[in-house]
Design a protein around this motif. Structure first.
Motif, PDB file in Angstrom:
ATOM      1  N   SER A  30       0.811  -1.214   0.000  1.00  0.00           N
ATOM      2  CA  SER A  30       0.000   0.000   0.000  1.00  0.00           C
ATOM      3  C   SER A  30       0.847   1.269   0.000  1.00  0.00           C
ATOM      4  CB  SER A  30      -0.914   0.012   1.233  1.00  0.00           C
ATOM      5  OG  SER A  30      -1.788  -1.091   1.221  1.00  0.00           O
ATOM      6  N   TYR A  31       2.133   1.128   0.241  1.00  0.00           N
ATOM      7  CA  TYR A  31       3.006   2.300   0.344  1.00  0.00           C
ATOM      8  C   TYR A  31       3.718   2.574  -0.968  1.00  0.00           C
ATOM      9  CZ  TYR A  31       2.386   1.520   5.363  1.00  0.00           C
ATOM     10  OH  TYR A  31       1.859   1.338   6.603  1.00  0.00           O
ATOM     11  N   ALA A  32       4.031   3.801  -1.184  1.00  0.00           N
ATOM     12  CA  ALA A  32       4.790   4.185  -2.364  1.00  0.00           C
ATOM     13  C   ALA A  32       6.242   3.753  -2.213  1.00  0.00           C
ATOM     14  CB  ALA A  32       4.713   5.688  -2.573  1.00  0.00           C
ATOM     15  N   SER A  51       3.177   4.478  -6.812  1.00  0.00           N
ATOM     16  CA  SER A  51       2.308   4.697  -5.655  1.00  0.00           C
ATOM     17  C   SER A  51       1.746   3.372  -5.136  1.00  0.00           C
ATOM     18  CB  SER A  51       1.154   5.614  -6.045  1.00  0.00           C
ATOM     19  OG  SER A  51       0.243   4.921  -6.891  1.00  0.00           O
ATOM     20  N   GLY A  52       1.059   3.443  -4.031  1.00  0.00           N
ATOM     21  CA  GLY A  52       0.417   2.261  -3.489  1.00  0.00           C
ATOM     22  C   GLY A  52      -0.645   1.700  -4.419  1.00  0.00           C
ATOM     23  N   ALA A  53      -1.137   2.540  -5.309  1.00  0.00           N
ATOM     24  CA  ALA A  53      -2.106   2.101  -6.315  1.00  0.00           C
ATOM     25  C   ALA A  53      -1.426   1.719  -7.615  1.00  0.00           C
ATOM     26  CB  ALA A  53      -3.123   3.218  -6.573  1.00  0.00           C
ATOM     27  N   ASP A  54      -0.093   1.598  -7.566  1.00  0.00           N
ATOM     28  CA  ASP A  54       0.719   1.210  -8.732  1.00  0.00           C
ATOM     29  C   ASP A  54       0.681   2.236  -9.856  1.00  0.00           C
ATOM     30  OD1 ASP A  54       0.310  -2.414  -8.499  1.00  0.00           O
ATOM     31  OD2 ASP A  54       1.745  -1.051  -7.575  1.00  0.00           O
ATOM     32  N   LEU A  55       0.497   3.488  -9.493  1.00  0.00           N
ATOM     33  CA  LEU A  55       0.579   4.552 -10.489  1.00  0.00           C
ATOM     34  C   LEU A  55       2.003   5.080 -10.512  1.00  0.00           C
ATOM     35  CD1 LEU A  55      -2.757   6.394  -9.684  1.00  0.00           C
ATOM     36  CD2 LEU A  55      -2.307   4.780 -11.530  1.00  0.00           C
ATOM     37  N   PRO A  56       2.604   5.185 -11.684  1.00  0.00           N
ATOM     38  CA  PRO A  56       4.000   5.607 -11.748  1.00  0.00           C
ATOM     39  C   PRO A  56       4.163   7.115 -11.886  1.00  0.00           C
ATOM     40  CG  PRO A  56       3.310   4.891 -13.901  1.00  0.00           C
ATOM     41  CD  PRO A  56       2.115   4.739 -12.992  1.00  0.00           C
ATOM     42  N   TYR A  57       5.327   7.563 -11.466  1.00  0.00           N
ATOM     43  CA  TYR A  57       5.768   8.934 -11.698  1.00  0.00           C
ATOM     44  C   TYR A  57       7.170   8.853 -12.279  1.00  0.00           C
ATOM     45  CZ  TYR A  57       8.428  13.108 -10.901  1.00  0.00           C
ATOM     46  OH  TYR A  57       9.269  14.162 -11.080  1.00  0.00           O
ATOM     47  N   TYR A  58       7.459   9.734 -13.233  1.00  0.00           N
ATOM     48  CA  TYR A  58       8.800   9.815 -13.805  1.00  0.00           C
ATOM     49  C   TYR A  58       9.222  11.275 -13.896  1.00  0.00           C
ATOM     50  CZ  TYR A  58       7.827   5.029 -15.219  1.00  0.00           C
ATOM     51  OH  TYR A  58       7.504   3.701 -15.213  1.00  0.00           O
ATOM     52  N   ALA A  59      10.459  11.527 -13.573  1.00  0.00           N
ATOM     53  CA  ALA A  59      11.021  12.839 -13.833  1.00  0.00           C
ATOM     54  C   ALA A  59      11.118  13.031 -15.338  1.00  0.00           C
ATOM     55  CB  ALA A  59      12.408  12.947 -13.198  1.00  0.00           C
ATOM     56  N   GLY A  60      11.017  14.272 -15.750  1.00  0.00           N
ATOM     57  CA  GLY A  60      11.038  14.561 -17.177  1.00  0.00           C
ATOM     58  C   GLY A  60      12.283  14.057 -17.871  1.00  0.00           C
ATOM     59  N   SER A  61      13.399  14.051 -17.159  1.00  0.00           N
ATOM     60  CA  SER A  61      14.666  13.663 -17.784  1.00  0.00           C
ATOM     61  C   SER A  61      14.755  12.172 -18.092  1.00  0.00           C
ATOM     62  CB  SER A  61      15.828  14.058 -16.869  1.00  0.00           C
ATOM     63  OG  SER A  61      15.692  13.422 -15.602  1.00  0.00           O
ATOM     64  N   VAL A  62      13.887  11.372 -17.487  1.00  0.00           N
ATOM     65  CA  VAL A  62      13.954   9.924 -17.694  1.00  0.00           C
ATOM     66  C   VAL A  62      12.683   9.367 -18.325  1.00  0.00           C
ATOM     67  CG1 VAL A  62      15.492   9.736 -15.708  1.00  0.00           C
ATOM     68  CG2 VAL A  62      13.056   9.197 -15.433  1.00  0.00           C
ATOM     69  N   LYS A  63      11.678  10.187 -18.466  1.00  0.00           N
ATOM     70  CA  LYS A  63      10.405   9.712 -19.001  1.00  0.00           C
ATOM     71  C   LYS A  63      10.598   9.155 -20.402  1.00  0.00           C
ATOM     72  CE  LYS A  63       6.852  12.011 -17.740  1.00  0.00           C
ATOM     73  NZ  LYS A  63       5.823  13.066 -17.572  1.00  0.00           N
ATOM     74  N   GLY A  64      10.042   7.978 -20.626  1.00  0.00           N
ATOM     75  CA  GLY A  64      10.182   7.316 -21.913  1.00  0.00           C
ATOM     76  C   GLY A  64      11.391   6.397 -21.988  1.00  0.00           C
ATOM     77  N   ARG A  65      12.310   6.515 -21.028  1.00  0.00           N
ATOM     78  CA  ARG A  65      13.502   5.662 -21.020  1.00  0.00           C
ATOM     79  C   ARG A  65      13.533   4.728 -19.813  1.00  0.00           C
ATOM     80  NH1 ARG A  65      18.324   7.854 -20.293  1.00  0.00           N
ATOM     81  NH2 ARG A  65      17.570   9.691 -19.150  1.00  0.00           N
ATOM     82  N   PHE A  66      13.003   5.173 -18.710  1.00  0.00           N
ATOM     83  CA  PHE A  66      13.006   4.384 -17.472  1.00  0.00           C
ATOM     84  C   PHE A  66      11.592   3.867 -17.197  1.00  0.00           C
ATOM     85  CE2 PHE A  66      16.793   6.525 -15.055  1.00  0.00           C
ATOM     86  CZ  PHE A  66      17.584   6.351 -16.185  1.00  0.00           C
ATOM     87  N   THR A  67      11.527   2.682 -16.608  1.00  0.00           N
ATOM     88  CA  THR A  67      10.254   2.101 -16.207  1.00  0.00           C
ATOM     89  C   THR A  67      10.380   1.549 -14.799  1.00  0.00           C
ATOM     90  OG1 THR A  67       9.743   1.468 -18.490  1.00  0.00           O
ATOM     91  CG2 THR A  67       8.473   0.414 -16.745  1.00  0.00           C
ATOM     92  N   ILE A  68       9.486   1.969 -13.934  1.00  0.00           N
ATOM     93  CA  ILE A  68       9.464   1.462 -12.565  1.00  0.00           C
ATOM     94  C   ILE A  68       8.340   0.439 -12.445  1.00  0.00           C
ATOM     95  CG2 ILE A  68       7.947   3.299 -11.695  1.00  0.00           C
ATOM     96  CD1 ILE A  68       9.595   3.179  -9.063  1.00  0.00           C
ATOM     97  N   GLN A  98       5.728   6.038   3.939  1.00  0.00           N
ATOM     98  CA  GLN A  98       4.590   5.614   4.741  1.00  0.00           C
ATOM     99  C   GLN A  98       3.284   6.095   4.146  1.00  0.00           C
ATOM    100  OE1 GLN A  98       4.811   6.282   8.946  1.00  0.00           O
ATOM    101  NE2 GLN A  98       7.013   5.864   9.022  1.00  0.00           N
ATOM    102  N   TYR A  99       3.378   6.658   2.951  1.00  0.00           N
ATOM    103  CA  TYR A  99       2.215   7.189   2.279  1.00  0.00           C
ATOM    104  C   TYR A  99       1.947   6.399   1.002  1.00  0.00           C
ATOM    105  CZ  TYR A  99       3.063  11.087   5.412  1.00  0.00           C
ATOM    106  OH  TYR A  99       3.263  11.853   6.526  1.00  0.00           O
ATOM    107  N   SER A 100       0.731   6.376   0.593  1.00  0.00           N
ATOM    108  CA  SER A 100       0.374   5.706  -0.648  1.00  0.00           C
ATOM    109  C   SER A 100       0.753   6.541  -1.857  1.00  0.00           C
ATOM    110  CB  SER A 100      -1.124   5.413  -0.679  1.00  0.00           C
ATOM    111  OG  SER A 100      -1.478   4.809  -1.900  1.00  0.00           O
ATOM    112  N   GLY A 101       0.651   7.835  -1.707  1.00  0.00           N
ATOM    113  CA  GLY A 101       0.982   8.719  -2.810  1.00  0.00           C
ATOM    114  C   GLY A 101       2.468   8.998  -2.883  1.00  0.00           C
ATOM    115  N   ILE A 102       2.854   9.636  -3.972  1.00  0.00           N
ATOM    116  CA  ILE A 102       4.261   9.958  -4.207  1.00  0.00           C
ATOM    117  C   ILE A 102       4.476  11.437  -3.900  1.00  0.00           C
ATOM    118  CG2 ILE A 102       6.087  10.087  -5.927  1.00  0.00           C
ATOM    119  CD1 ILE A 102       4.565   7.812  -7.422  1.00  0.00           C
ATOM    120  N   TYR A 103       5.384  11.713  -2.991  1.00  0.00           N
ATOM    121  CA  TYR A 103       5.707  13.084  -2.604  1.00  0.00           C
ATOM    122  C   TYR A 103       7.179  13.344  -2.853  1.00  0.00           C
ATOM    123  CZ  TYR A 103       1.195  12.774  -0.269  1.00  0.00           C
ATOM    124  OH  TYR A 103      -0.142  12.600  -0.010  1.00  0.00           O
TER     125      TYR A 103
END
Length: 122
Positions: A30-32, A51-68, A98-103
């Protein structure tokens, strides 16, 4: 929570690497979880998070090249890094929240791995 990161190395530009971070202890899907990196002379930055909901975030410099991604059965998060560039050279750290979201602020991330070096030569 204890985190063990692995998978770093030295590669040429254009190559790929996959980082792994195995979590043990009081883990929860449940945690990010996230990957940060710190290049010499620069501040540590969040490059990818899930995120805990399996939603990804990518920094602009790696978007399209990195996958989490994460494997909850193995308590492991991965960072697939493709088309690596010299500017990706850094020590990479995994972290849990300790949070579900990404901060972005590091105060929201309470457990850290030991760091793994990624060096990309041109």
């Amino acid at each position: 929570v204890q985190l063990q990161a692995s998978g770093g190395g030295t590669v040429q530009a254009g190559a790929s690497l996959r980082l792994s971070c195995a979590a043990s202890g009081r883990t929860s899907s449940s945690y990010a979880m996230g990957w940060f990196r710190q290049a010499p002379g620069k501040e540590r930055e969040l490059v990818a998070g899930i995120s805990g909901a399996d939603l990804p975030y990518y920094a602009g410099s790696v978007k399209g090249r990195f996958t989490i991604s994460r494997d909850n059965a193995k308590n492991t998060v991965y960072l697939q890094m493709n088309t690596l560039k010299p500017e990706d050279t850094a020590v990479y750290y995994c972290a849990t929240s300790q949070y579900s979201g990404i901060y972005f602020p590091e105060r929201f991330w309470d457990s850290w791995g030991q760091g793994t070096q990624v060096t990309v030569s041109s």
